[in-house]
Write a protein that holds these residues in place. Structure first.
Motif, mmCIF file in Angstrom:
data_model
loop_
_atom_site.group_PDB
_atom_site.id
_atom_site.type_symbol
_atom_site.label_atom_id
_atom_site.label_comp_id
_atom_site.label_asym_id
_atom_site.label_seq_id
_atom_site.Cartn_x
_atom_site.Cartn_y
_atom_site.Cartn_z
ATOM 1 N N ASP A 216 -37.833 -40.560 23.463
ATOM 2 C CA ASP A 216 -36.693 -41.445 23.258
ATOM 3 C C ASP A 216 -35.711 -40.899 22.243
ATOM 4 O OD1 ASP A 216 -35.742 -44.513 21.877
ATOM 5 O OD2 ASP A 216 -35.500 -44.024 23.995
ATOM 6 N N GLU A 217 -35.731 -39.610 22.016
ATOM 7 C CA GLU A 217 -34.857 -38.937 21.051
ATOM 8 C C GLU A 217 -33.533 -39.664 20.833
ATOM 9 O OE1 GLU A 217 -34.312 -34.346 20.486
ATOM 10 O OE2 GLU A 217 -33.290 -35.017 22.301
ATOM 11 N N GLY A 218 -33.483 -40.525 19.814
ATOM 12 C CA GLY A 218 -32.296 -41.343 19.648
ATOM 13 C C GLY A 218 -31.358 -40.882 18.558
ATOM 14 N N ASP A 219 -31.832 -40.002 17.634
ATOM 15 C CA ASP A 219 -30.972 -39.556 16.539
ATOM 16 C C ASP A 219 -29.722 -38.892 17.111
ATOM 17 O OD1 ASP A 219 -33.404 -38.398 14.038
ATOM 18 O OD2 ASP A 219 -32.858 -40.393 14.763
ATOM 19 N N PRO A 220 -28.544 -39.422 16.802
ATOM 20 C CA PRO A 220 -27.339 -38.746 17.272
ATOM 21 C C PRO A 220 -27.265 -37.364 16.657
ATOM 22 C CG PRO A 220 -26.790 -40.813 16.149
ATOM 23 C CD PRO A 220 -28.238 -40.594 15.973
ATOM 24 N N GLY A 221 -26.986 -36.370 17.453
ATOM 25 C CA GLY A 221 -26.926 -35.005 16.932
ATOM 26 C C GLY A 221 -28.189 -34.218 17.218
ATOM 27 N N GLY A 418 -31.130 -37.564 10.899
ATOM 28 C CA GLY A 418 -30.444 -38.622 11.632
ATOM 29 C C GLY A 418 -30.154 -39.830 10.758
ATOM 30 N N PRO A 419 -30.088 -41.018 11.368
ATOM 31 C CA PRO A 419 -29.748 -42.228 10.615
ATOM 32 C C PRO A 419 -30.804 -42.605 9.589
ATOM 33 C CG PRO A 419 -29.503 -42.587 12.981
ATOM 34 C CD PRO A 419 -30.193 -41.287 12.807
ATOM 35 N N SER A 420 -31.984 -41.981 9.662
ATOM 36 C CA SER A 420 -33.012 -42.255 8.665
ATOM 37 C C SER A 420 -32.960 -41.288 7.509
ATOM 38 C CB SER A 420 -34.406 -42.125 9.301
ATOM 39 O OG SER A 420 -34.481 -42.889 10.467
ATOM 40 N N GLY A 421 -32.046 -40.360 7.584
ATOM 41 C CA GLY A 421 -32.015 -39.303 6.574
ATOM 42 C C GLY A 421 -30.829 -39.419 5.651
ATOM 43 N N ILE A 444 -34.848 -36.684 4.673
ATOM 44 C CA ILE A 444 -36.100 -36.361 5.372
ATOM 45 C C ILE A 444 -35.788 -35.268 6.386
ATOM 46 C CG2 ILE A 444 -37.178 -38.648 5.197
ATOM 47 C CD1 ILE A 444 -36.286 -39.142 8.102
ATOM 48 N N MET A 445 -36.821 -34.564 6.827
ATOM 49 C CA MET A 445 -36.602 -33.559 7.863
ATOM 50 C C MET A 445 -36.302 -34.251 9.183
ATOM 51 S SD MET A 445 -39.021 -30.414 8.973
ATOM 52 C CE MET A 445 -40.273 -31.410 9.747
ATOM 53 N N GLY A 446 -36.999 -35.371 9.385
ATOM 54 C CA GLY A 446 -36.763 -36.164 10.584
ATOM 55 C C GLY A 446 -37.119 -35.406 11.849
ATOM 56 N N SER A 447 -36.418 -35.696 12.928
ATOM 57 C CA SER A 447 -36.751 -35.066 14.206
ATOM 58 C C SER A 447 -36.127 -33.685 14.320
ATOM 59 C CB SER A 447 -36.300 -35.940 15.374
ATOM 60 O OG SER A 447 -34.889 -36.016 15.382
ATOM 61 N N GLY A 448 -35.221 -33.335 13.420
ATOM 62 C CA GLY A 448 -34.671 -31.978 13.435
ATOM 63 C C GLY A 448 -33.164 -31.887 13.536
ATOM 64 N N GLY A 449 -32.484 -33.014 13.491
ATOM 65 C CA GLY A 449 -31.024 -32.947 13.524
ATOM 66 C C GLY A 449 -30.512 -32.419 12.191
ATOM 67 N N MET A 450 -29.579 -31.453 12.249
ATOM 68 C CA MET A 450 -29.052 -30.878 11.018
ATOM 69 C C MET A 450 -27.535 -30.774 11.198
ATOM 70 S SD MET A 450 -30.862 -27.598 9.384
ATOM 71 C CE MET A 450 -32.435 -28.129 8.815
ATOM 72 N N ILE A 451 -26.809 -31.679 10.540
ATOM 73 C CA ILE A 451 -25.365 -31.733 10.764
ATOM 74 C C ILE A 451 -24.655 -31.235 9.517
ATOM 75 C CG2 ILE A 451 -23.448 -33.243 11.373
ATOM 76 C CD1 ILE A 451 -25.682 -35.087 12.607
ATOM 77 N N VAL A 452 -23.960 -30.127 9.669
ATOM 78 C CA VAL A 452 -23.321 -29.495 8.522
ATOM 79 C C VAL A 452 -21.914 -30.047 8.338
ATOM 80 C CG1 VAL A 452 -22.578 -27.283 7.560
ATOM 81 C CG2 VAL A 452 -24.656 -27.415 8.921
ATOM 82 N N MET A 453 -21.576 -30.340 7.084
ATOM 83 C CA MET A 453 -20.264 -30.935 6.804
ATOM 84 C C MET A 453 -19.469 -30.120 5.804
ATOM 85 S SD MET A 453 -21.606 -34.808 6.560
ATOM 86 C CE MET A 453 -22.497 -35.519 7.918
ATOM 87 N N ASP A 454 -18.147 -30.163 5.957
ATOM 88 C CA ASP A 454 -17.280 -29.456 5.014
ATOM 89 C C ASP A 454 -16.245 -30.426 4.450
ATOM 90 O OD1 ASP A 454 -15.404 -27.798 7.686
ATOM 91 O OD2 ASP A 454 -15.325 -29.858 6.935
ATOM 92 N N SER A 455 -15.232 -29.884 3.790
ATOM 93 C CA SER A 455 -14.287 -30.750 3.090
ATOM 94 C C SER A 455 -13.479 -31.655 4.015
ATOM 95 C CB SER A 455 -13.312 -29.896 2.270
ATOM 96 O OG SER A 455 -12.671 -28.974 3.138
#
Lengths: 617, 151, 238
Positions: A216-221, A418-421, A444-455
């Protein structure tokens, strides 16, 4: 009558499949993964087929559409074996040149090769590209090679070797011991020791038990599980068979998210194949073990990734989690002992049995063994799926594999879990990624979503985005989550609208503490993380929104002003037509003006302008 | 009510309460929504209270008690798509179609929805119309894409 | 029937195996506040008011005592700082949701919470979504005429499609069990109106006082197998 009658027959069948294959045969492998599919994998494969037929290569060169090749930002990808030449951003128009130059004349089409960002040198092979070099693909290793709809491909790769071992050489107890020794932990985010979970379920009283695969992989990303289910469905099935044997389950379910119809299709086909072959059913391969699997589809609820909600949904009820204990291993589906494992967890199981637990435990860190698949997305140059040993640092993943931030901008934060992280700032880039380290800094590491952000990303907006998501997805059963999310969203809405007050920051922290402590399930308990982590590491950004009523990243629209630069405006009037409130006007053939009193800051004028004349501050 | 169509669906199941969600999924896919009359029959056949069916129909996002449009446009507002302007894209599509997010156009041609994450994050912002994916959809591409479905 | 020994607020208590922490605290006459708990209904942990702190410091956590089973040697704190902070905040959230609900005002005041720092959406709202009505209709009455619809943003108790329910027998158990008197229920001229439906009340054929809606009596008759005439006479007159 199953096609395969015994394990010896299976061994012989596999030998024959392999014997028919020429390891030196030219293969064209088109990526059909989640990243490339929307870019046109299917028309590309059709173009190859047509061109190869036209050039008389049909039958000589093997063409396959495979699973995800990993480097999604540079899709559609094509891998040419056996030389492992990898082309990127391939379109149907490139096909005649590839066929002519590479397939027929063994040359390279340089413009379709990855270019090393430092040396500018072309990288013809997978091994030349840093993105691939630094990975350790176990779960992903077959994805760019096999046809996910071919059982023969899976068998040729050594698939279903575990059946001989578990059915005729190991007791269920020994299987559990092997998984325990390997140190495998749940890859869906919970990180519970898989072997221990299997043992608890095996020991629970009762004859009827279930294995459920949580797809049910729900984490967006996050799209790791999607790639595995679509690209290597048999690995999931084989893992489930091992698990079912270990705990003594008669029946299994694969619960697939509604938004993944292709995954459902691939799994259904794979199940049909294994039933025909006799790997599922009664007395499998003449052993005493009987097991079969059914697919259950989600209906659009993130909360059904939570174990008890998932179970309720299979039972035909709404996905409201139940307090634990009792835990699913004691009383789960229909009140009976049930093991629920994530897709990636199960996909790891066959090799643990084949290669032995010590092999698996040799990778990773003390408490986090093996590898982990991450979806690395956002503001990095190389986005896509990566698989690295546990303990690899954030910096290695983002800068070595990811190739650093796009347009040479500065790293601002990486959102994990994801939303838990939470959002992790640059001072923690050298943290190893595993089950324990990220928790210390509020994520948390969570399911593995890693979303990189910049300025260009606003951290207050990110917090508001996650709370808004959770508010929509919360089942609404318990007070702290339902009411807490509502109030957090109201406060964050105030802050991003320029109506925030200083006192609201402390109020949010207090509210988050109670939500984390008193919510019924993981959704509510971890909902606080996006807010608390951004408050901790980006407090000045919150304060700017409150005190100065400004959004430094230029994201929160109510805090922006839209004006028209008279030097750039060509009076094309496109913005005037788009404006829903008629805020833009001016004499014909002269620069237009936005009336700030009327402007609702929707940004449609900026979208419509072809001359970048709309200035946003 | 289309009893024959419903019987065709129910016939594929064992008639157990646990069949509820798969049955509703088939009805949703076949009818494009969940008609009240059909749900009454499902309640009897599966031995499930109608109130539970109503509960399930309103809990899960894929179900709709009102007919959906001929084409369903789903704009991804997953994290990566959100960061790349997914919400603005959804609003832009809504603006072009003349409909609010979550609703169907008056001519029943389009339903506009936002969806959690389609799993194609590297190509953000992403949207789907029916079964077709559109990748890297910037706002200026919207009119052309919509036009294909407006004939 | 075995017993287990556990520590509640530092005192050793022997509780029957299979009982909950809430039941165990009652052995010590401790007052744990609850909102969604009812002795005749299966506890489901909606309100989170009954939370207690379990475990050994620093690895303690909050759990709802209404479902958590007693465990040998478990260390339970029913009124620790962590517990009180959670209970107060839950009530503060509910006070924002239902500012006019007397029960919430009283429960909050008992813990020292007299006003809420949170926003109220609808000042006339009275439903706290405890689920007692839905659970009663399902588990005790057995008709399941009402249920919870939607998820968090619009969650509410409703009849199917918000129309009069065909299976409702007008018994009024839902209104009776509701702690906030949310469910509108009127009786006039021998008609009971509830959930948008009128139910004809049956008067006792002997003494004339109203017994219950005909629909409810017919339901009892179906359940017991007795002829419905048996129920047309009130209990006193039977």
């Amino acid at each position: 009558m199953p096609i395969i009658e015994s394990v010896d027959h299976l061994t012989e069948y596999r030998r024959q499949v392999r014997a028919r294959r020429d390891p030196n045969q030219l293969q064209v492998l088109v990526c059909g993964g989640p990243g490339c599919l929307p870019l046109g994998s299917e028309p590309l494969a059709e173009a190859f087929q047509a061109e190869m037929a036209a050039k008389g290569l049909e039958g000589k060169v093997l063409l396959k559409t495979t699973g995800c090749h990993g480097l999604c930002s540079h899709g559609v990808r094509v891998l040419i074996r056996p030389k492992e030449i990898t082309y990127q951003k391939v379109t149907p128009e490139d096909v005649p040149e590839i066929v002519e130059t590479t397939l027929i004349n063994q040359g390279l089409v340089e413009r379709l090769l990855y270019q090393d960002p430092h040396s500018q040198a072309p990288c013809p092979h997978k091994g030349d590209i840093p993105f691939y070099q630094s990975q350790n693909p176990l779960v992903l290793r077959k994805l760019d090679i096999i046809d996910p709809e071919s059982l023969d491909d899976y068998l040729a790769f050594g698939g279903y070797r575990t059946l001989r071992k578990i059915l005729f050489q190991m007791t269920p107890e020994q299987v559990i011991e092997a998984v325990e020794k390997s140190g495998l932990r749940g890859r869906g985010g919970g990180g519970f020791a898989s072997g221990r979970k299997w043992r608890l379920c095996r020991n629970a009283p009762g004859d009827v038990k279930f294995v459920i695969c949580n797809g049910d992989e729900g984490d967006p990303g996050a799209f790791m599980d999607r790639a595995i289910m679509e690209g290597d469905p048999h690995a999931v099935i084989e893992g489930m068979i091992v698990g079912a044997y270990a705990i003594g389950a008669l029946r299994g379910y694969i619960y697939v998210r509604h938004e993944y119809p292709l995954a459902v299709k691939r799994l259904q086909k794979a199940l049909e194949q294994v039933r025909e072959f006799g790997f599922l059913g009664t007395k499998i391969l003449r052993s005493n073990f009987s097991f079969d699997i059914k697919i259950s589809q989600g209906a659009g609820a993130f909360v059904c990734g939570e174990e008890t909600a998932l179970i309720a949904s299979i039972e035909g009820k709404i996905g409201e989690p139940m307090p634990r204990p009792p835990y699913p291993v004691q009383a789960g589906l229909f009140g009976l002992p049930t093991v629920i494992n994530n897709v990636e967890t199960l996909a790891n199981v066959p090799e643990i049995i084949n290669m032995g637990p010590e092999w698996f435990a040799a990778m990773g860190t003390d408490n986090s063994k093996g590898t982990k698949v991450f979806s690395l997305v956002g503001a990095v140059n190389n986005t896509g799926l990566v698989e690295v040993p546990m303990g690899t640092t954030l910096r290695q993943i983002i800068f070595d594999l990811g190739g650093g931030i796009i347009d040479n901008r500065d790293f601002k934060a990486v959102q994990t879990g994801g939303p838990s992280g939470g959002c992790i700032p640059s001072q923690f880039l050298d943290l190893p990624v595993d089950y324990d380290s990220l928790q210390q800094v509020g994520s948390i590491m969570g399911s593995g979503g890693m979303i990189v952000m910049d300025s260009h990303n606003c951290m207050v907006d990110v917090a508001r985005y996650f709370i808004s998501f959770l508010m929509e997805e919360s089942c609404g059963k318990c007070t702290p989550c339902r009411e807490g999310l509502k109030q957090l969203l109201a406060i964050l809405g105030d802050i991003t609208n320029g109506q925030g007050e200083e006192s609201q920051l402390a109020l949010m922290e207090e509210l988050c503490r109670t939500m984390a402590a008193a919510s019924l399930c993981g959704l509510g308990q971890s909902a606080a993380n996006p807010v608390l982590s951004t408050l901790k590491y980006f407090r000045e950004e919150y304060e700017k929104h409150i005190r100065d009523k400004k959004c430094p990243a230029l994201v929160c629209r109510q805090l922006l002003t839209f004006t028209i630069d008279p030097n750039e405006c060509t009076s094309c009037l496109a913005c005037v037509r788009e404006c829903p409130v008629g805020a833009i006007s001016g004499p014909k053939k002269e620069p237009q003006v936005i009336d700030q009193e009327i402007c609702i800051k929707c940004g449609l004028c900026r979208d419509a302008c072809q001359f970048e004349a709309v200035v946003v501050e | 009510m289309d009893l024959e169509r419903l019987e065709g669906i129910l016939g594929r199941f064992d008639g157990l309460p646990a069949d509820l969600i798969p049955v509703l999924q088939e009805i949703q896919d076949s009818y494009n929504y969940l008609p009240k009359e059909e749900l009454n029959i499902v309640a009897q056949r599966l031995n499930v209270p109608l109130s539970q069916i109503y509960s399930v129909a309103t809990f899960f996002k894929m179900f709709s008690l009102l007919p959906k449009g001929k084409h369903v446009c789903r704009v991804c507002v997953g994290t990566t798509c959100h960061l790349k302007g997914g919400q603005r894209l959804a609003e832009s599509v809504g603006h072009r179609l003349g409909v609010d997010i979550g609703y169907t156009t008056k001519d029943m041609n389009f339903t506009l929805e936002t969806v959690g994450c389609l799993g194609s994050c590297a190509q953000a912002p992403v949207m789907m119309i029916d079964d077709t994916y559109f990748a890297r959809v910037t706002v200026d591409k919207v009119p052309k894409i919509i036009k294909q479905y407006q004939k | 029937m075995g017993e287990v020994s556990l520590l509640i607020n530092g005192i050793y208590v022997k509780a029957p195996v299979g009982s909950t922490l809430l039941e165990a605290t009652r052995l010590l006459d401790l007052e744990i506040p609850t909102l969604c708990h009812h002795p005749d209904l299966k506890p489901e942990g909606h309100c989170r008011l009954c939370v207690v702190e379990i475990g050994e410091w620093p690895h303690t956590r909050l759990v709802n005592s209404c479902t958590y089973p007693v465990e040998k040697g478990l260390n339970v704190q029913t009124h620790s700082d962590k517990v009180l902070e959670a209970r107060r905040l839950v009530l503060e959230l509910l006070l924002a949701r239902t500012p006019k609900a007397e029960l919430i005002q009283k429960s909050a005041a008992a813990l020292g919470v007299t006003e809420s720092r949170f926003k109220t959406e609808d000042p006339e709202e009275l439903c706290i979504l405890c689920g007692l009505c839905v659970r009663t209709c399902r588990e005790i009455v057995g008709v399941s005429a009402i249920s919870m619809s939607s998820r968090a943003p619009d969650k509410q108790v409703a009849t199917p499609f918000k129309e009069p329910s065909e299976v409702c027998i007008g018994c009024g158990s839902c209104a009776f069990v509701c702690p906030n008197n949310v469910i509108p229920y009127t009786e006039k001229n021998g008609i009971r109106t509830i959930w948008g439906q009128d139910f004809e009340l049956v008067a006792c054929s002997a003494c004339g006082s109203y017994i219950a809606p005909l629909a409810q009596l017919e339901y009892w008759a179906r359940l017991t197998g007795d002829p419905v005439e048996r129920y047309l006479v009130c209990r006193n007159c039977r």
